[in-house]
Design a protein around this motif. Structure first.
Motif, PDB file in Angstrom:
ATOM      1  N   SER A   1       5.735  14.874   1.763  1.00 45.21           N
ATOM      2  CA  SER A   1       4.917  15.923   1.627  1.00 45.21           C
ATOM      3  C   SER A   1       4.900  17.111   2.483  1.00 45.21           C
ATOM      4  N   TYR A   2       5.956  17.067   3.657  1.00 40.95           N
ATOM      5  CA  TYR A   2       5.978  17.921   4.573  1.00 40.95           C
ATOM      6  C   TYR A   2       7.486  17.814   5.147  1.00 40.95           C
ATOM      7  N   HIS A   3       7.953  18.787   6.034  1.00 44.19           N
ATOM      8  CA  HIS A   3       8.987  18.748   6.774  1.00 44.19           C
ATOM      9  C   HIS A   3       8.601  18.509   8.358  1.00 44.19           C
TER      10      HIS A   3
ATOM     11  N   PRO B   1      13.102  25.250   6.218  1.00 48.22           N
ATOM     12  CA  PRO B   1      13.100  24.823   4.658  1.00 48.22           C
ATOM     13  C   PRO B   1      12.258  25.836   4.028  1.00 48.22           C
ATOM     14  N   GLN B   2      12.731  26.142   2.688  1.00 47.70           N
ATOM     15  CA  GLN B   2      11.806  27.127   1.839  1.00 47.70           C
ATOM     16  C   GLN B   2      11.333  26.672   0.524  1.00 47.70           C
ATOM     17  N   ASP B   3      11.024  25.150   0.512  1.00 52.19           N
ATOM     18  CA  ASP B   3      10.717  24.711  -0.721  1.00 52.19           C
ATOM     19  C   ASP B   3       9.000  24.555  -0.766  1.00 52.19           C
ATOM     20  N   GLY B   4       8.568  25.332   0.031  1.00 50.64           N
ATOM     21  CA  GLY B   4       6.947  25.340  -0.235  1.00 50.64           C
ATOM     22  C   GLY B   4       6.067  24.128   0.584  1.00 50.64           C
ATOM     23  N   ARG B   5       6.898  23.321   0.910  1.00 51.79           N
ATOM     24  CA  ARG B   5       6.089  22.419   1.809  1.00 51.79           C
ATOM     25  C   ARG B   5       6.027  22.620   3.253  1.00 51.79           C
TER      26      ARG B   5
ATOM     27  N   ALA C   1       0.864  -1.097   0.043  1.00 54.16           N
ATOM     28  CA  ALA C   1      -0.064   0.184   0.114  1.00 54.16           C
ATOM     29  C   ALA C   1       0.978   1.187   0.048  1.00 54.16           C
ATOM     30  N   GLU C   2       0.001   2.407  -0.122  1.00 58.02           N
ATOM     31  CA  GLU C   2       0.974   3.449  -0.011  1.00 58.02           C
ATOM     32  C   GLU C   2       1.365   3.893   1.541  1.00 58.02           C
ATOM     33  N   PRO C   3       2.510   4.872   1.599  1.00 51.02           N
ATOM     34  CA  PRO C   3       2.587   5.120   3.096  1.00 51.02           C
ATOM     35  C   PRO C   3       1.526   6.092   3.715  1.00 51.02           C
ATOM     36  N   ILE C   4       1.297   5.772   5.046  1.00 52.51           N
ATOM     37  CA  ILE C   4       0.492   6.622   5.674  1.00 52.51           C
ATOM     38  C   ILE C   4       1.051   8.005   6.031  1.00 52.51           C
ATOM     39  N   ASP C   5       2.170   8.274   6.048  1.00 52.40           N
ATOM     40  CA  ASP C   5       2.849   9.442   6.230  1.00 52.40           C
ATOM     41  C   ASP C   5       4.243   9.407   5.409  1.00 52.40           C
ATOM     42  N   ASN C   6       4.388  10.602   5.152  1.00 48.96           N
ATOM     43  CA  ASN C   6       5.736  10.715   4.126  1.00 48.96           C
ATOM     44  C   ASN C   6       6.391  12.007   4.329  1.00 48.96           C
ATOM     45  N   HIS C   7       7.369  12.106   4.881  1.00 44.11           N
ATOM     46  CA  HIS C   7       8.016  13.421   5.443  1.00 44.11           C
ATOM     47  C   HIS C   7       9.751  13.378   4.991  1.00 44.11           C
ATOM     48  N   GLU C   8       9.890  14.621   5.199  1.00 48.96           N
ATOM     49  CA  GLU C   8      11.552  15.095   5.469  1.00 48.96           C
ATOM     50  C   GLU C   8      11.742  15.235   6.829  1.00 48.96           C
TER      51      GLU C   8
END
Length: 146
Positions: A112-114, A126-130, A18-25
């Motif tokens: 999708s986020y930091h 971070p300044q990448d818009g996320r 399945a897809e991840p339930i959370d995906n972050h930097e």
């Protein structure tokens, strides 16, 4: 059906169904210490969605040396020492770090986020818009144990 993501090593294969339930930097100090990276792309999967074909070939070590009794363990291949995944002793999540754990990082969804950024780290946010959070995204809910 082909797994959307596959990692591991030649001895132990880790596959996601399945897809991840959370995906972050991740900006946490534990990830920095473990990976040696400034930030780390981390994907949480529901515990039952990340599978291992040879769990008997996994050595487990604490993820956080400062909290060795904590819930997360690093799983290593007993044959070659490859880092396979993080496993949650509470059986809520399993974690993939695509660029460390044998995945095709380019095929993985972008974080999708930091997470776990704080101003005491000594570098600008971070300044990448996320979105940038001091922990996990506020709407994240830990899954129930399996």
């Amino acid at each position: 059906m082909t797994a959307p993501y596959a990692g591991g090593c030649q001895h132990v294969h880790v596959t996601a169904k399945a897809e991840p339930i959370d995906n972050h930097e991740c900006h946490c100090n534990v990830c920095k210490a473990v990976t040696g990276q400034h930030t780390t792309h981390v994907a949480f999967f529901d515990y039952g969605d990340l599978n291992v074909d040879h769990p008997e070939k996994m050595k487990r070590v604490p993820f956080n040396a400062q909290n060795p009794g904590g819930p997360l363990e690093i799983c290593l291949c007993t044959d070659c020492g490859a880092v396979l995944m993080l496993d949650d002793k509470q059986k809520r999540i399993r974690v993939a770090v695509p660029n460390v754990m044998g995945y095709d990082d380019a095929a993985f969804p972008k974080a999708s986020y930091h997470a776990f950024w704080d101003e005491t780290k000594g570098y600008p946010p971070p300044q990448d818009g996320r979105p940038v959070f001091g922990g996990l995204r506020p709407e994240f809910a830990w899954p129930a144990s399996h």
